[in-house]
Design an enzyme around this catalytic site. Structure first.
Site, PDB file in Angstrom:
ATOM      1  N   ASP A 171       0.859  -1.174   0.000  1.00 17.92           N
ATOM      2  CA  ASP A 171       0.000   0.000   0.000  1.00 17.92           C
ATOM      3  C   ASP A 171       0.904   1.236   0.000  1.00 17.92           C
ATOM      4  O   ASP A 171       2.108   1.133   0.275  1.00 17.92           O
ATOM      5  CB  ASP A 171      -0.892  -0.024   1.238  1.00 17.92           C
ATOM      6  CG  ASP A 171      -1.795   1.189   1.328  1.00 17.92           C
ATOM      7  OD1 ASP A 171      -2.275   1.642   0.283  1.00 17.92           O
ATOM      8  OD2 ASP A 171      -2.001   1.685   2.443  1.00 17.92           O
ATOM      9  N   GLY A 225      -4.880   3.747  -3.756  1.00 18.54           N
ATOM     10  CA  GLY A 225      -6.121   4.377  -4.183  1.00 18.54           C
ATOM     11  C   GLY A 225      -5.917   5.801  -4.645  1.00 18.54           C
ATOM     12  O   GLY A 225      -6.864   6.446  -5.095  1.00 18.54           O
ATOM     13  N   LYS A 280      -7.039  -4.935  -4.956  1.00 13.36           N
ATOM     14  CA  LYS A 280      -5.714  -5.222  -4.397  1.00 13.36           C
ATOM     15  C   LYS A 280      -5.538  -6.723  -4.198  1.00 13.36           C
ATOM     16  O   LYS A 280      -4.511  -7.298  -4.560  1.00 13.36           O
ATOM     17  CB  LYS A 280      -5.529  -4.491  -3.063  1.00 13.36           C
ATOM     18  CG  LYS A 280      -5.439  -2.980  -3.173  1.00 13.36           C
ATOM     19  CD  LYS A 280      -5.152  -2.353  -1.817  1.00 13.36           C
ATOM     20  CE  LYS A 280      -4.983  -0.851  -1.923  1.00 13.36           C
ATOM     21  NZ  LYS A 280      -4.628  -0.223  -0.632  1.00 13.36           N
TER      22      LYS A 280
END
Length: 1219
Positions: free
Chosen positions: A518, A808, A908
């Protein structure tokens, strides 16, 4: 316009008096704000906030505003704690792991995949599938169905169930069943090779050790449960609150919680000490988040509780694991009210800044959401352990082959000597003790062949090493201890150590090929800082160069005290000057509305904190989103300071003028809209909706007919901010007419009380009001990289690990972070895929494949390091779960870097699954938020970051740590060590047991295949349990083939795990060949040395036992790299202990082989044999090892020699050779 708004408010007030579940607005002019002053409202920062006493307020329902989803939020409102509003990231925190997708396959790429998580909220609540809770009537509540009590049990066993349940769990290991069958066979008289007790000892020992460990762990759970269940809470009984133990609380009872107390169960809030019905809770025990969350009591229950009446019916959904969702309706006084996540407080939460709260129990005990989510991460098995099963199967076939050879040879021998069986002394086919001859334990050569096979299995049983399993567990515990104690993986900022939450996959850390990371909170700090703003087309980004004295911040005089924000923000001098001068009325309105949106469009709770100066107070803005906190602090720095928030209004100090804004509605962020809005009743009697969100969602609702030049300029500024790696938000607003407000109000009322599809209806209502907006500007927030991230990524790439970033955030922001983190370089060829259809994706993939062929020549060789793939979430919608998946994988496998932007949580996980299903390479996923849980659980190894977004990722992970840079010591150091140690230990265990079995096998060949053994049964049983087990465990925990500094200096050394240098088929068969030779040397040297002597078989058996023990320990000693006193004690101590045990066994008259060791030990030949065995057995291994390391050294051996030489001048040549 103002008159129209007044008419709208008249309608609003009328509706509110009809008990609608929305706060009624009270329009205040400046005179209302002066009498009494707003400062009187905010002088008490604690739990109870007095309400304004203007004449209008005293009669208005706003004095105790109704809050049922006043925020427009709905059942999809994730209890504030779930928002994790990530600005431009557009990530939904709605975690699918809490839902139940049943047996349907998860669709990672489908737009509809996320909607599956809302399926619960879209079902009608009827009598059959709903829970009926009668407030303050537990008897009637539990009359139809007796709901679970509040007693919790986290323990697995009871005194009665421990033995059968624990044994059942342990025998899930097939090897244990194998040894149980062996022990049972040995109990049969025809197969009793060993004593019945001795045959059970190894299995019993392993089962006992594991059972003791499990019993101790369960005892601790029992003790914790007892403490938890006996805590006290105040429960309403016959009109009075009495203390009752938690375990006796029932569904339907009303409980009272005081400040700083923990919730004993899941309860719907009925009333609080705050007149507006708000309560502040901390969910640290639930999800690790320390920021305060707000929960609200319904106005209707608030009024009834104040009257002393406790009645009503709650119809709610059945217990489920979704901690961010709650769907229910409340029937009270003939009215139907909707309940959502903002009205329930879950077990484990603590009440903060609120004197007391009353609630009715809806879920208790094991049915609470906390208990339903108490299960740990899914169990995983390491690659080595899985691969080891193939070798065990091979050894099983080898064992069967040995037994077949023995049984066939025995049958042949019996056929050849069938006429001599009657009088052969050691066989004794005929028994004459009774006078008449009869067969004695002889069943014919066919049956004898079968029985011989079974007896051989019993004798050679340790070919399958039973002690290996417990050795692996102990080694993993030791490895975890040193990983936890590693100071290089200790994070001082969060005071958190490394956590090893799964002991099964330590060695997998040494074979990672793909890292999926991430961005926000993982690569970055997730500590947002307001950097710049674009307001009405003007770029204000000069704050980067602001001097320190400009960071003192804005302050407000409240009575005799000075309030200032807790955190300072760098301000733009020009913008600050502009606000103070207020020179252009029109532009000033836009600037005013811009900062008003920053201060009001959020769920931040301002708390006042004392300082050492009694006249200075700090305002601490508490919220679950770091983005929102940064924006509110920025607004305060420019003179728009949020002072107070209640359920119905907020107070903002605007350039020294305290103004009250009525919160008429609030639509919180969700993943579909990717924006948030608040509807405010302003002091000038207008109604405005303020909206903020990601640029992709905001520009679609901006009025295209207005200010096109401002919109275009803002887009240019956004691209500029994103290129700097800043997180961006777009701000918009519009004024609502009376008609529009009435339409929104009626639609919201219908949606919020709907029993079917409430979440979808509320999203539709929000979408209707969030349109035709006037763009105000945009913000740029900096999320700084964590310390050491660029260096860590560089090290991982040098180690041959491919790093993929799944975020994102918008593409420009992700690319900028990619450059600053050294993930992307100027030498790379970037392939970008941004498509919005299947055909477009197919064309782009084909073009990208052609481009990669041109760059790499059609291979994934060294040239692939020059390619970076950048793809967005929209493209993945059409690629994942389709025939294009394979093309994407082929393309991605040629790239050293993959950057996925604008991806949803399920996407993801889909990217991880894309690689995991198509390659045997090990995958690792690392993240810090709940939106990373799916990815973490999908990967072979999941790592959670203890960051700003709670502990959801940590609780779902296998390992947890405080910083991304800790991946370097975790993988390159501990991962390498763990893999090297565990690989060697497994091969060594196979070798150690096979040597002993082959010695027994050679002996059988010289004793007419009768399976009589010279080695005593106790030595056979103790060989792998006591004689040789400790050294391998110690070496498996402590040995280091290379130092930490060397492993970190040369990341290429990590490639040993990728190439499987420590455990592979070649090593296994080489080990078996070496084993064969060593067994021959160990058996035949004593055999021929004592051939024709009077030494009996038991004495030779002791010699063979001690020779095997010395041989395998010296074999281990040859491979130890780093000696310490523990290694010396383990290896040489095991040899000494073996001698002592053999002496003790032979000194017991009741055991066979009495005094045998003393007969043979007093001869010089005994000691000479031991010496010759060791030398002859180990010399071939030593010579081959020397020649191999000299002529064909691997990277690890080169680096080890460099360490020994300590010559830094040679390091350059070493690097070239390793490369």
């Amino acid at each position: 316009m103002h008159s129209a708004a007044v008419e709208a408010f008249d309608l609003w007030i009328t509706a509110s008096r009809q008990h609608l579940s929305i706060p009624s607005p009270t329009i205040l002019n400046t005179r209302d704000l002066d009498t009494p002053p707003v400062s009187s409202e905010i002088e008490k920062p604690n739990s109870t906030y007095p309400t304004m006493n203007s004449g209008m307020d005293s009669k208005s329902p706003l004095e105790n505003p109704s809050n049922t989803e006043f925020a427009g939020s709905t059942s999809s409102r994730p209890s504030i704690s779930s928002l994790q509003y990530k600005a431009s990231a557009g990530n939904s925190i709605k975690e699918v792991a809490f839902g139940d997708s049943g047996s349907r396959p998860v669709r990672y790429g489908s737009r509809g995949a996320e909607s599956e998580a809302l399926s619960t909220s879209q079902k009608e609540i009827n009598e059959e599938d709903a829970r009926l809770v009668y407030i303050n009537d537990p008897g009637k509540t539990n009359e139809r169905y007796e709901f679970a009590g509040n007693s919790v049990r986290t323990s697995k066993y009871s005194i009665v169930t421990f033995l059968p349940k624990n044994l059942f769990e342990q025998f899930h290991r097939v090897a244990y069943i194998y040894f149980l069958v062996i022990a049972v066979l040995n109990q049969l008289p025809q197969l009793a090779v060993f004593g019945r007790g001795a045959s059970i000892l190894p299995l019993a020992f392993v089962l006992l050790v594991t059972a003791i460990k499990d019993a101790y762990e369960d005892y601790r759970r029992h003790r914790s449960d007892k403490i938890e269940n006996n805590r006290l809470a105040f429960v309403l009984v016959n009109g009075q609150f009495e203390q009752k133990k938690w375990k006796h609380i029932q569904v339907g009872e009303v409980i009272k919680i005081h400040a700083n107390e923990t919730m004993p169960c899941d309860m719907v809030l009925l009333s609080t000490s705050d007149p507006t019905g708000v309560a502040y809770v901390q969910t640290t025990n639930l999800d690790g988040e320390s920021n305060l969350k707000t929960r609200y009591a319904k106005q209707e229950t608030l009024l009834k509780i104040n009257e002393g009446k406790f009645s009503g019916l709650i119809k709610c959904e059945k217990p489920n694991r979704n901690v961010y969702g709650f769907l229910a309706n409340l029937e009270i006084d003939g009215k139907l009210l909707s309940l959502g996540p903002s009205n329930i407080i879950l077990r484990g939460c603590e009440l903060k800044n609120t004197a007391w709260a009353l609630g009715v129990v809806v879920y208790a005990g094991r049915e609470t959401k906390a208990m339903l989510n108490s299960s740990g991460a899914p169990s995983k098995r390491s690659w080595l352990e899985t691969r080891m099963n193939y070798e065990i199967i091979t050894l099983s076939f080898f064992l069967a082959a040995l037994c077949t050879v023995v049984s066939v040879c025995a049958a042949v021998w019996l056929r050849r000597h069938r006429d001599e069986l009657d009088y052969i002394v050691f066989f004794g086919k005929q028994e004459y003790s009774t006078g008449a001859a009869k067969d004695y334990n002889y069943y014919g050569w066919g049956a004898e062949m079968f029985l011989t096979f079974l007896m051989a299995v019993i004798v050679f049983q340790i070919m399958i090493p039973i002690s290996l399993y417990i050795s692996m567990e102990l080694v993993r515990v030791g490895q975890a201890y040193f990983m936890i104690r590693d100071t290089q993986m200790y994070d001082e900022a969060s005071d958190s150590r490394f956590q090893c939450r799964s002991l099964n996959i330590n060695e997998d850390l040494g074979q990672i090929k793909y890292v999926f990371s991430d961005k926000t909170g993982t690569l970055t700090e997730n500590k947002m800082e307001f950097r710049c703003a674009s307001i009405w087309g003007v770029d204000f980004s000069g704050g980067n160069g602001a001097s320190q004295n400009q960071q003192n911040g804005y302050s407000v005089q409240v009575d005799e005290n000075i309030w200032r924000p807790k955190m300072s923000v760098k301000v733009d001098p020009e913008l600050l000057r502009f606000l103070r001068m207020r020179k252009d009325a029109k532009e000033d309105n836009h600037v005013h509305d811009f900062f008003l949106a920053l201060a009001a469009c959020n769920t931040i709770v301002p708390l006042v904190v004392d300082t050492s100066d009694p006249h200075v107070k700090l305002v601490d803005y508490q919220g679950e989103s770091p983005d929102e906190q940064a924006l509110v602090y920025a607004a305060a720095a420019y003179g728009f300071m949020l002072m107070k928030r209640t359920t119905g209004y907020i107070v903002i100090d605007v350039q020294g003028d305290k103004q009250r804004f009525n919160v008429l509605g609030l639509h919180e962020f969700d993943s579909d809209r990717k924006r948030m809005s608040v509807i405010l009743g302003c002091p000038d009697k207008t109604v405005k909706v303020f909206v903020k969100g990601a640029d992709t969602s905001m520009f679609s609702v901006i009025d295209r007919s207005l200010n096109m030049d401002v919109r275009h300029t803002t887009e240019v500024h956004l691209r500029s901010y994103s290129s700097l790696g800043l997180r961006t938000l777009v701000i918009g607003m519009r004024e609502l007419s009376a008609t529009e407000f009435e339409q929104w109000h009626s639609s919201f009322k219908a949606a919020s009380t709907s029993l079917i599809g409430r979440a979808a209806l509320l999203r539709e209502v929000a979408g209707n009001v969030e349109n035709r907006l006037c763009i105000l500007g945009a913000t740029g927030i900096e999320d700084k990289l964590q310390q050491g991230v660029p260096e860590a990524i560089e090290s991982l790439r040098m180690a041959g690990i491919k790093v993929w970033v799944l975020t994102g955030d918008k593409q420009e922001t992700a690319i900028s972070i990619g450059y600053s983190s050294r993930l992307l370089t100027d030498q790379m060829t970037q392939i970008q895929i941004n498509s919005n259809s299947t055909e477009s994706c197919r064309r782009r993939l084909d073009d990208a494949m052609a481009m990669s062929d041109n760059n790499t020549g059609g291979t994934s060789g060294a040239g692939s390091a020059l390619i970076a793939l950048i793809i967005d979430g929209t493209s993945l919608v059409y690629i994942l779960d389709s025939e294009l998946e394979e093309k994407l994988f082929q393309l991605a496998s040629r790239c050293s870097v993959v950057l996925c932007c604008r991806v949803a949580p399920l996407q993801k996980a889909g990217i991880v699954a894309l690689v995991k299903k198509r390659t045997a390479d090990m995958t690792l996923a690392i993240g810090d938020g709940a939106n990373d849980v799916s990815m973490i659980q999908m990967a072979a190894v999941g790592v959670g970051i203890s960051g700003q977004e709670g502990r959801q990722a940590v609780m779902a992970s296998d390992f947890a740590m405080g910083q991304f840079r800790f991946l370097v010591p975790l993988l390159l150091v501990h991962g390498h060590w763990n893999y090297q140690r565990m690989g060697y230990m497994i091969l060594y265990n196979f070798y150690r047991n096979a040597v002993f079995v082959l010695i027994l096998f050679w002996y059988v060949l010289f004793t007419c295949f009768t399976l009589t053994t010279a080695i005593t049964e106790w030595s056979s049983m103790l060989y792998s349990v006591i004689y040789t087990s400790v050294p391998t465990i110690v070496v498996g925990i402590l040995d280091k083939d290379l130092s930490r500094n060397t492993l970190q200096r040369w990341p290429q050394l990590y490639g040993a795990g990728h190439r499987q240098e420590c455990y592979n088929n070649r090593l296994f068969w080489l080990t078996m060949i070496d084993t064969l030779w060593q067994s021959i040397a160990a058996f035949f040297v004593p055999l021929y040395a004592y051939w024709g002597s009077t030494i009996d078989g038991s004495s030779l058996g002791d010699l063979w036992t001690l020779a095997a023990v010395i041989l395998v320990n010296l074999h281990l000693a040859m491979d130890v790299i780093r000696w310490n006193w523990i290694s010396h004690a383990a290896i040489w101590g095991s040899i000494i202990v073996s001698f002592v045990c053999v002496v003790i066994i032979d000194a017991l008259p009741i055991l066979p082989g009495y005094w045998a060791i003393f007969h043979i030990g007093k001869t010089r030949l005994f000691w000479l044999c031991l010496l010759v065995i060791v030398v002859s057995a180990l010399i071939p291994r030593f010579v081959i090892k020397v020649l191999y390391q000299y002529y064909r050294p691997c990277d690890v051996q080169i680096a080890r020699e460099t360490e020994k030489l300590g010559n830094q001048g040679e390091l350059g040549a070493v690097e070239i050779e390793m490369n």
